[in-house]
Design a protein around this motif. Structure first.
Motif, PDB file in Angstrom:
ATOM      1  N   GLY A  84       0.812  -1.213   0.000  1.00 35.04           N
ATOM      2  CA  GLY A  84       0.000   0.000   0.000  1.00 35.04           C
ATOM      3  C   GLY A  84       0.843   1.259   0.000  1.00 35.04           C
ATOM      4  N   ARG A  85       1.944   1.256   0.778  1.00 37.02           N
ATOM      5  CA  ARG A  85       2.846   2.410   0.808  1.00 37.02           C
ATOM      6  C   ARG A  85       3.462   2.644  -0.568  1.00 37.02           C
ATOM      7  NH1 ARG A  85       7.758   3.609   0.490  1.00 37.02           N
ATOM      8  NH2 ARG A  85       8.480   1.459   0.448  1.00 37.02           N
ATOM      9  N   GLU A  86       3.883   1.560  -1.201  1.00 38.00           N
ATOM     10  CA  GLU A  86       4.500   1.676  -2.525  1.00 38.00           C
ATOM     11  C   GLU A  86       3.494   2.162  -3.565  1.00 38.00           C
ATOM     12  OE1 GLU A  86       5.617   0.461  -6.468  1.00 38.00           O
ATOM     13  OE2 GLU A  86       4.197  -0.724  -5.324  1.00 38.00           O
ATOM     14  N   ARG A  87       2.297   1.601  -3.579  1.00 36.05           N
ATOM     15  CA  ARG A  87       1.256   1.992  -4.538  1.00 36.05           C
ATOM     16  C   ARG A  87       0.760   3.416  -4.246  1.00 36.05           C
ATOM     17  NH1 ARG A  87       1.430  -0.278  -9.029  1.00 36.05           N
ATOM     18  NH2 ARG A  87       3.494   0.249  -8.396  1.00 36.05           N
ATOM     19  N   TYR A  88       0.632   3.780  -2.977  1.00 36.07           N
ATOM     20  CA  TYR A  88       0.258   5.144  -2.597  1.00 36.07           C
ATOM     21  C   TYR A  88       1.300   6.120  -3.153  1.00 36.07           C
ATOM     22  CZ  TYR A  88      -0.816   9.236   0.268  1.00 36.07           C
ATOM     23  OH  TYR A  88      -1.126  10.499   0.677  1.00 36.07           O
ATOM     24  N   GLY A  89       2.577   5.751  -3.021  1.00 35.75           N
ATOM     25  CA  GLY A  89       3.645   6.608  -3.539  1.00 35.75           C
ATOM     26  C   GLY A  89       3.549   6.817  -5.036  1.00 35.75           C
ATOM     27  N   VAL A  90       3.135   5.802  -5.751  1.00 39.19           N
ATOM     28  CA  VAL A  90       3.025   5.901  -7.210  1.00 39.19           C
ATOM     29  C   VAL A  90       1.784   6.692  -7.624  1.00 39.19           C
ATOM     30  CG1 VAL A  90       2.653   4.560  -9.325  1.00 39.19           C
ATOM     31  CG2 VAL A  90       4.308   3.774  -7.633  1.00 39.19           C
ATOM     32  N   PHE A  91       0.631   6.335  -7.065  1.00 36.17           N
ATOM     33  CA  PHE A  91      -0.630   6.870  -7.571  1.00 36.17           C
ATOM     34  C   PHE A  91      -1.202   8.043  -6.771  1.00 36.17           C
ATOM     35  CE2 PHE A  91      -0.565   2.488  -9.174  1.00 36.17           C
ATOM     36  CZ  PHE A  91      -0.694   2.755 -10.529  1.00 36.17           C
ATOM     37  N   CYS A  92      -0.873   8.165  -5.499  1.00 36.29           N
ATOM     38  CA  CYS A  92      -1.569   9.136  -4.644  1.00 36.29           C
ATOM     39  C   CYS A  92      -0.751  10.362  -4.282  1.00 36.29           C
ATOM     40  CB  CYS A  92      -2.058   8.448  -3.368  1.00 36.29           C
ATOM     41  SG  CYS A  92      -3.020   6.949  -3.679  1.00 36.29           S
ATOM     42  N   THR A  93       0.575  10.205  -4.139  1.00 33.99           N
ATOM     43  CA  THR A  93       1.378  11.342  -3.689  1.00 33.99           C
ATOM     44  C   THR A  93       1.370  12.532  -4.639  1.00 33.99           C
ATOM     45  OG1 THR A  93       3.405  10.367  -4.546  1.00 33.99           O
ATOM     46  CG2 THR A  93       2.921  10.016  -2.216  1.00 33.99           C
ATOM     47  N   PRO A  94       1.229  12.360  -5.954  1.00 32.39           N
ATOM     48  CA  PRO A  94       1.202  13.564  -6.790  1.00 32.39           C
ATOM     49  C   PRO A  94       0.105  14.558  -6.379  1.00 32.39           C
ATOM     50  CG  PRO A  94       1.544  11.652  -8.172  1.00 32.39           C
ATOM     51  CD  PRO A  94       1.236  11.142  -6.787  1.00 32.39           C
ATOM     52  N   CYS A  95      -0.987  14.054  -5.854  1.00 32.37           N
ATOM     53  CA  CYS A  95      -2.075  14.942  -5.434  1.00 32.37           C
ATOM     54  C   CYS A  95      -2.141  15.100  -3.912  1.00 32.37           C
ATOM     55  CB  CYS A  95      -3.420  14.416  -5.935  1.00 32.37           C
ATOM     56  SG  CYS A  95      -3.518  14.259  -7.727  1.00 32.37           S
ATOM     57  N   HIS A  96      -2.117  13.984  -3.190  1.00 27.25           N
ATOM     58  CA  HIS A  96      -2.339  14.006  -1.737  1.00 27.25           C
ATOM     59  C   HIS A  96      -1.066  14.247  -0.938  1.00 27.25           C
ATOM     60  CE1 HIS A  96      -6.581  12.915  -1.830  1.00 27.25           C
ATOM     61  NE2 HIS A  96      -6.271  12.142  -2.853  1.00 27.25           N
ATOM     62  N   GLY A  97       0.100  14.151  -1.562  1.00 28.63           N
ATOM     63  CA  GLY A  97       1.357  14.349  -0.855  1.00 28.63           C
ATOM     64  C   GLY A  97       1.752  13.107  -0.079  1.00 28.63           C
ATOM     65  N   ALA A  98       3.024  13.035   0.290  1.00 25.06           N
ATOM     66  CA  ALA A  98       3.543  11.855   0.977  1.00 25.06           C
ATOM     67  C   ALA A  98       2.875  11.635   2.323  1.00 25.06           C
ATOM     68  CB  ALA A  98       5.052  11.974   1.147  1.00 25.06           C
ATOM     69  N   GLY A  99       2.520  12.697   3.027  1.00 23.80           N
ATOM     70  CA  GLY A  99       1.902  12.566   4.337  1.00 23.80           C
ATOM     71  C   GLY A  99       0.388  12.554   4.308  1.00 23.80           C
ATOM     72  N   GLY A 100      -0.213  12.716   3.129  1.00 22.78           N
ATOM     73  CA  GLY A 100      -1.673  12.698   3.012  1.00 22.78           C
ATOM     74  C   GLY A 100      -2.337  14.025   3.340  1.00 22.78           C
TER      75      GLY A 100
END
Length: 176
Positions: free
Chosen positions: A74-90
């Motif tokens: 989940g951390r790896e996939r979040y880094g790929v798909f989510c961090t561009p918008c939500h940032g590393a810390g959410g």
């Protein structure tokens, strides 16, 4: 035979075609009766031992157990798909915000902290607001892994020091 005569011989054969195409060919549909097969129907049972393909749009049940491997995925996939918008810390401060795109909500917002886990799975699957669906890019198991990681991010902001294992409390005391 001359090369000039060959087209003249083929032309009558082509004229005999009645203009049939792939759309108008005779065919049997799934639920049609069909005397060719013993059960009298066109649809056939699957061959024994075959494995069905997963339907990408079909919801997958929430996993009963979340382990370290799932959180890491989940951390790896979040880094790929989510961090561009939500940032590393959410927090909703990803790179796109600096480029003029609308700021997504912080994953630490009380409304999202109170949302059920299925909410995050469905948002990744179908999108919400300005967020597009990621169903085509993120398989269902990875959507649950991302959801588990988002929950871990949320918990990390609100963990009571007393609830931490002794080794982690000692590491915190040493850092002060």
């Amino acid at each position: 035979m001359s090369a000039r005569l060959l087209p003249l011989l083929v032309l009558p054969l082509l004229a005999a075609c009645d203009g049939a195409d792939m759309a108008s060919q005779p065919k049997a549909k799934t639920w049609d009766a069909n005397a060719f097969f013993p059960q009298g129907q066109t649809m056939r049972p699957p061959v024994p031992g075959t494995v069905p393909r997963a339907e990408p749009g079909r919801p997958v049940p929430e996993p009963a157990i979340i382990d370290a491997a799932m959180l890491e995925r989940g951390r790896e996939r979040y880094g790929v798909f989510c961090t561009p918008c939500h940032g590393a810390g959410g927090d909703g401060d990803g790179l796109i915000v600096g480029r003029g795109f609308p700021r997504p909500p912080s994953l630490h917002d009380p409304r999202l902290r109170a949302a059920p886990a299925r909410h995050f799975y469905e948002v990744v699957s179908a999108g919400k607001g300005t967020m597009a669906s990621y169903a085509a890019q993120v398989p269902p198991a990875d959507r649950w892994a991302i959801t588990a990681y988002v929950r871990a991010l949320q918990l990390s902001r609100d963990a009571a020091v007393a609830s931490l294992p002794a080794a982690d409390r000692a590491a915190l005391d040493g850092a002060r």
